[in-house]
Design a protein around this motif. Structure first.
Motif, PDB file in Angstrom:
ATOM      1  N   THR A   1       0.330   4.357   7.645  1.00  0.00           N
ATOM      2  CA  THR A   1       1.282   3.298   7.597  1.00  0.00           C
ATOM      3  C   THR A   1       0.884   2.227   8.356  1.00  0.00           C
ATOM      4  O   THR A   1       0.150   2.326   9.327  1.00  0.00           O
ATOM      5  N   VAL A   2       1.309   0.968   8.191  1.00  0.00           N
ATOM      6  CA  VAL A   2       1.136  -0.280   9.121  1.00  0.00           C
ATOM      7  C   VAL A   2       1.598   0.270  10.463  1.00  0.00           C
ATOM      8  O   VAL A   2       0.883  -0.181  11.331  1.00  0.00           O
ATOM      9  N   ARG A   3       2.632   0.915  10.782  1.00  0.00           N
ATOM     10  CA  ARG A   3       3.137   0.994  12.158  1.00  0.00           C
ATOM     11  C   ARG A   3       1.944   2.144  12.703  1.00  0.00           C
ATOM     12  O   ARG A   3       1.694   1.747  14.014  1.00  0.00           O
ATOM     13  N   ILE A   4       1.489   3.054  12.189  1.00  0.00           N
ATOM     14  CA  ILE A   4       0.492   3.758  12.851  1.00  0.00           C
ATOM     15  C   ILE A   4      -0.718   2.982  12.947  1.00  0.00           C
ATOM     16  O   ILE A   4      -1.341   3.144  13.925  1.00  0.00           O
ATOM     17  N   ARG A   5      -1.345   2.228  12.069  1.00  0.00           N
ATOM     18  CA  ARG A   5      -2.642   1.236  12.082  1.00  0.00           C
ATOM     19  C   ARG A   5      -2.242   0.455  13.273  1.00  0.00           C
ATOM     20  O   ARG A   5      -3.567  -0.013  13.771  1.00  0.00           O
TER      21      ARG A   5
END
Lengths: 154, 283
Positions: free
Chosen positions: B101-105
């Motif tokens: 997800t964007v948070r992990i990326r």
């Protein structure tokens, strides 16, 4: 086993704190600083309940050590509204039925606010990719999608 | 989480010296998305953690005639957005954009991803197909490790405990090379792949294949190359017959385990299906 002096901005205000190495940002916010708008969900970075902005980028507060945000600007849900009242995005969540039980709402709002700031012209597909990691088990997501679309600058 | 001593070196020399002091009881923190979970769950219990956040030079992304160089601390998000990465290979940029997800990326780094050596991760598959080399350094020496020799087993690389991954180097692609990354996600879009395939081909003026790379993720204990499938394509036109044969050879090269993403037999079959789709896309 080691303590660290950190200094960061929390919703605009400078915070200085000494934290043990193993302190999570989530616990620093909730337990030490009393900012309980950020919720604790899965604790493994999947559900999105603890989404905060680190220098504008959405991240999981449950996966960050407090030492990692030294020098950064953190935005939590408490930083979205102004003295005048809820933000346009928060008003849109109310108007469009973007929540029901509310447990995921602060994470949804913080993630969506980051999106509107970083990519105000995002397409519906880009919105859905960005919001994919913020789970909601009430709304079926339609209300959230409508709220973000209506809060987008035109 | 168990208490530990946290160290934050200002320079690479300082980081390598700290690592050399006690390599077996020290772990390195890059983005933290994997390490923090492992420490919370007490699957690892390091006495010391070295945070790399002050080593800004390890975030650099550089392209040139020789190819592309990616610093170990570049985040997946920065790589997905980088014009240098997209110019080198749109499939590589798309691979970074396909992670979680964007948070992990935004938090996770490519170096952390590689040394974590989860065989279901996306970037190692495409990097393997692009002939990547890892550059690692310890206090005593620097070392170049081809990706073919980097992954040893599940969560295990050939890096020594005192070595730090500095960057990944990708050689220039053959002229006209085409690449793609296919991630098979039957459950949810932020899941790990059931299987993933990265393929790279180049053809000559007659349409005959001059270069072929097929790498598979989630298909064994490590990201793996389908060498027989690659060899079967070289010198031939990329038509129905050569593609179907290569896909069958790629499936045969897999060694998957059964888990909640499918049985071993299913994953092997899907490795064939998605290799075929990848090759058809770039044929």
């Amino acid at each position: 086993m080691s303590d660290h002096s950190i200094r960061f901005r929390l919703n605009g205000a400078v915070v200085e704190r000494v934290v043990p190495a193993e302190r999570l940002l989530l616990d620093l916010l909730r337990s030490d600083l009393g900012k309980t708008g950020t919720k604790d969900g899965c604790s493994i970075g999947v559900c999105g309940l603890c989404t905060v902005q680190v220098d504008g980028a959405p991240m999981s507060a449950c996966l960050l050590l407090a030492t990692q945000i030294d020098g950064a600007a953190i935005t939590t849900v408490e930083g979205l509204a102004s003295a005048d009242g809820p933000s346009e995005l928060q008003e849109a969540f109310i108007a469009e039925g973007g929540f029901q039980c509310g447990i995921c709402t602060s994470g949804q709002l913080v993630a969506a606010a980051a999106l509107l700031e970083a990519r105000p012209d995002a397409t519906a597909a880009e919105v859905s990719d960005w919001m994919m990691g913020n789970l909601c088990r009430c709304t079926g997501y339609y209300g959230i999608a409508r709220a973000i679309a209506s809060a987008r600058p035109r | 989480m168990r208490p530990f001593e946290y160290l934050e070196p200002e320079t690479l020399d300082e980081a390598l010296a700290l690592l050399a002091e006690d390599p077996d009881d020290t772990l390195v923190l890059a983005g933290g998305t994997s390490l923090v979970i492992l420490m919370k769950q007490e699957l690892v219990r390091p006495a010391r953690v070295i945070g790399l956040r002050k080593l800004a030079q390890l975030r650099a992304i550089r392209s040139g005639d020789a190819g592309l160089t990616i610093g170990a601390l570049a985040t997946h998000g920065s790589l997905a957005r980088a014009s240098d990465v997209n110019a080198f290979s749109p499939a590589l940029a798309a691979t970074f954009a396909a992670v979680a997800t964007v948070r992990i990326r935004e938090q996770a780094t490519v170096g952390g991803n590689i040394v974590h050596a989860d065989p279901s991760q996306d970037p190692p598959v495409t990097l393997l197909a692009l002939d990547a080399t890892a550059v690692a350094m310890s206090k005593a020496r620097a070392r170049r490790i081809p990706f073919d020799e980097l992954f040893v087993d599940v969560f295990e690389t050939s890096l020594e405990p005192d070595e730090l991954l500095l960057r990944v180097e990708l050689p220039a692609l053959p002229v006209g090379a085409r690449a793609t990354y296919k991630k098979f996600l039957p459950n949810t879009l932020d899941d790990y792949a059931t299987v993933a395939v990265a393929a790279v081909v180049a053809t000559d003026a007659d349409g005959r294949c001059t270069h072929a790379r097929i790498a598979l993720g989630g298909a064994g204990p490590v990201p793996l190359r389908a060498h027989d499938a690659e060899r079967s394509l070289v010198g031939r036109r990329l038509d129905d017959r050569s593609i179907t044969e290569a896909a069958a050879l790629a499936a045969a090269a897999t060694d998957p385990i059964a888990d909640l993403r499918g049985s071993a037999r299913y994953k092997r079959a899907m490795a064939g299906v998605w290799t075929e789709r990848a090759l058809r896309e770039i044929a």
